[in-house]
Scaffold this motif. Sequence first.
Motif, PDB file in Angstrom:
ATOM      1  N   TYR A 155      25.030 -21.182 -27.042  1.00 41.09           N
ATOM      2  CA  TYR A 155      25.420 -22.020 -28.174  1.00 41.09           C
ATOM      3  C   TYR A 155      26.745 -21.533 -28.765  1.00 41.09           C
ATOM      4  CZ  TYR A 155      24.669 -24.980 -32.326  1.00 41.09           C
ATOM      5  OH  TYR A 155      24.773 -25.928 -33.317  1.00 41.09           O
ATOM      6  N   GLY A 156      26.882 -20.216 -28.901  1.00 40.23           N
ATOM      7  CA  GLY A 156      28.130 -19.664 -29.408  1.00 40.23           C
ATOM      8  C   GLY A 156      29.307 -20.021 -28.515  1.00 40.23           C
ATOM      9  N   ASP A 157      29.107 -19.974 -27.216  1.00 42.10           N
ATOM     10  CA  ASP A 157      30.136 -20.360 -26.250  1.00 42.10           C
ATOM     11  C   ASP A 157      30.552 -21.811 -26.473  1.00 42.10           C
ATOM     12  OD1 ASP A 157      31.758 -20.542 -23.954  1.00 42.10           O
ATOM     13  OD2 ASP A 157      30.049 -20.987 -22.664  1.00 42.10           O
ATOM     14  N   TYR A 158      29.555 -22.679 -26.587  1.00 45.78           N
ATOM     15  CA  TYR A 158      29.835 -24.105 -26.805  1.00 45.78           C
ATOM     16  C   TYR A 158      30.588 -24.328 -28.120  1.00 45.78           C
ATOM     17  CZ  TYR A 158      29.071 -28.970 -28.042  1.00 45.78           C
ATOM     18  OH  TYR A 158      29.259 -30.267 -28.448  1.00 45.78           O
ATOM     19  N   LEU A 159      30.127 -23.682 -29.188  1.00 44.77           N
ATOM     20  CA  LEU A 159      30.762 -23.863 -30.494  1.00 44.77           C
ATOM     21  C   LEU A 159      32.210 -23.389 -30.488  1.00 44.77           C
ATOM     22  CD1 LEU A 159      27.794 -22.697 -32.742  1.00 44.77           C
ATOM     23  CD2 LEU A 159      28.760 -25.007 -32.698  1.00 44.77           C
ATOM     24  N   LEU A 160      32.472 -22.278 -29.819  1.00 43.20           N
ATOM     25  CA  LEU A 160      33.842 -21.775 -29.764  1.00 43.20           C
ATOM     26  C   LEU A 160      34.747 -22.761 -29.041  1.00 43.20           C
ATOM     27  CD1 LEU A 160      35.775 -19.469 -30.425  1.00 43.20           C
ATOM     28  CD2 LEU A 160      35.200 -18.463 -28.213  1.00 43.20           C
ATOM     29  N   LYS A 171      31.061 -20.759 -36.789  1.00 45.96           N
ATOM     30  CA  LYS A 171      29.687 -20.933 -36.318  1.00 45.96           C
ATOM     31  C   LYS A 171      29.463 -20.184 -35.005  1.00 45.96           C
ATOM     32  CE  LYS A 171      28.667 -25.364 -38.539  1.00 45.96           C
ATOM     33  NZ  LYS A 171      28.272 -26.781 -38.315  1.00 45.96           N
ATOM     34  N   ALA A 172      30.490 -20.158 -34.164  1.00 47.25           N
ATOM     35  CA  ALA A 172      30.385 -19.418 -32.907  1.00 47.25           C
ATOM     36  C   ALA A 172      30.177 -17.930 -33.180  1.00 47.25           C
ATOM     37  CB  ALA A 172      31.640 -19.628 -32.066  1.00 47.25           C
ATOM     38  N   THR A 173      30.924 -17.405 -34.148  1.00 48.07           N
ATOM     39  CA  THR A 173      30.786 -15.994 -34.519  1.00 48.07           C
ATOM     40  C   THR A 173      29.381 -15.708 -35.023  1.00 48.07           C
ATOM     41  OG1 THR A 173      33.133 -15.925 -35.120  1.00 48.07           O
ATOM     42  CG2 THR A 173      31.737 -14.149 -35.956  1.00 48.07           C
ATOM     43  N   GLU A 174      28.841 -16.625 -35.803  1.00 46.71           N
ATOM     44  CA  GLU A 174      27.483 -16.455 -36.333  1.00 46.71           C
ATOM     45  C   GLU A 174      26.452 -16.408 -35.210  1.00 46.71           C
ATOM     46  OE1 GLU A 174      24.267 -18.888 -39.129  1.00 46.71           O
ATOM     47  OE2 GLU A 174      26.390 -19.453 -39.157  1.00 46.71           O
ATOM     48  N   GLU A 175      26.542 -17.348 -34.269  1.00 50.15           N
ATOM     49  CA  GLU A 175      25.556 -17.394 -33.184  1.00 50.15           C
ATOM     50  C   GLU A 175      25.676 -16.188 -32.256  1.00 50.15           C
ATOM     51  OE1 GLU A 175      22.971 -19.342 -32.818  1.00 50.15           O
ATOM     52  OE2 GLU A 175      23.491 -20.453 -34.631  1.00 50.15           O
ATOM     53  N   LEU A 176      26.900 -15.796 -31.939  1.00 47.26           N
ATOM     54  CA  LEU A 176      27.079 -14.631 -31.075  1.00 47.26           C
ATOM     55  C   LEU A 176      26.663 -13.352 -31.798  1.00 47.26           C
ATOM     56  CD1 LEU A 176      30.404 -15.596 -29.300  1.00 47.26           C
ATOM     57  CD2 LEU A 176      28.194 -15.246 -28.202  1.00 47.26           C
ATOM     58  N   GLY A 177      26.822 -13.338 -33.123  1.00 46.83           N
ATOM     59  CA  GLY A 177      26.345 -12.196 -33.898  1.00 46.83           C
ATOM     60  C   GLY A 177      24.833 -12.069 -33.838  1.00 46.83           C
TER      61      GLY A 177
END
Length: 204
Positions: free
Chosen positions: A128-133, A140-146
């Motif tokens: 999901y983080g990959d997709y958001l980035l 939001k990508a930073t949040e999911e990857l975190g």
Amino acid sequence: MKVIPGIAILVISLISMDLHATSSPYCGELINVHDYIEGDKQFLKIVEQHHFTSNVESLRHGNSGTLGAELSYTLMLFPNHHRALAALGKLSLRDKVLKPTGAKYSVGCFFDRAIRFKPNDALVRMVYGDYLLKAGQTDKATEELGIAIDLEPENPTINYNLGLLYLKQKNYEQAKTYAKKAYELGFPLPGLKNQLKQAGKWDE
């Protein structure tokens, strides 16, 4: 090193897009669904043979319907199917649509379903983080990857992807920290290291 079978390496592209990923207010109930990791392997094999073929995963063409329909069918049964989620995200970005032709829900909805089904699945968060980035939603990508790294701090791919994210933000110290951790854990691709070297931010 923790290894999840059948998961291709997911590398974050440094080229962002303006397509915004948003979740629908209602993304359906989770009824008669199966866990991609711990579910019925024979049933998973049957579903993949008919609906998640190599042609579907590589976004060439569907087997019995559109690419969106094939991926949707797979994810309706296995909400946390990491590779199908990744493929659906790539299809959305490629075609610049939030709901690919034939899909039951939007891409955001399928990630919503995956997270509701398995909130502690680190690879769902990573994909999901990959997709958001790539969709241009860096925060939001930073949040999911975190969340992903908190769940699996020793996962080399998550560390690598976080390094790429921080490199994109020009946060070189954080990028180097996660890059070194990824390589210590055995991540094979030198791209992040090479880019840090080019920026003069890498030391052996």
